[in-house]
Write a protein that holds these residues in place. Structure first.
Motif: not given
Length: 66
Positions: A44, A47-48, A50-51
């Motif tokens: 999680t 992913a944050h 990477n965004q």
């Protein structure tokens, strides 16, 4: 607790150069890093990052090139 344990919770952290990382919640944050309010499992948090972290250059380099 271990950082390899799949149940380990992490914080998304950022330094003054606008660089991101993850840090396990059971350890004190290193000097120069601030938690940004995102907490969860490793996937999680990554992913944050990477965004959000689309420009890998340190802030000082971004400013110098502007």
């Amino acid at each position: 607790m271990s950082i390899d344990n799949p149940e380990t919770q992490f914080l998304v952290v950022k330094n003054n150069q606008q660089q991101y990382s993850i840090w396990p919640t059971f350890r004190a944050l290193p000097e120069g890093w601030q938690a940004i309010g995102i907490e969860g499992d490793k996937a999680t948090c990554l992913a944050h990052i990477n965004q959000e972290w689309t420009d890998m250059r340190p802030k000082s380099l971004q400013d110098a090139m502007a």
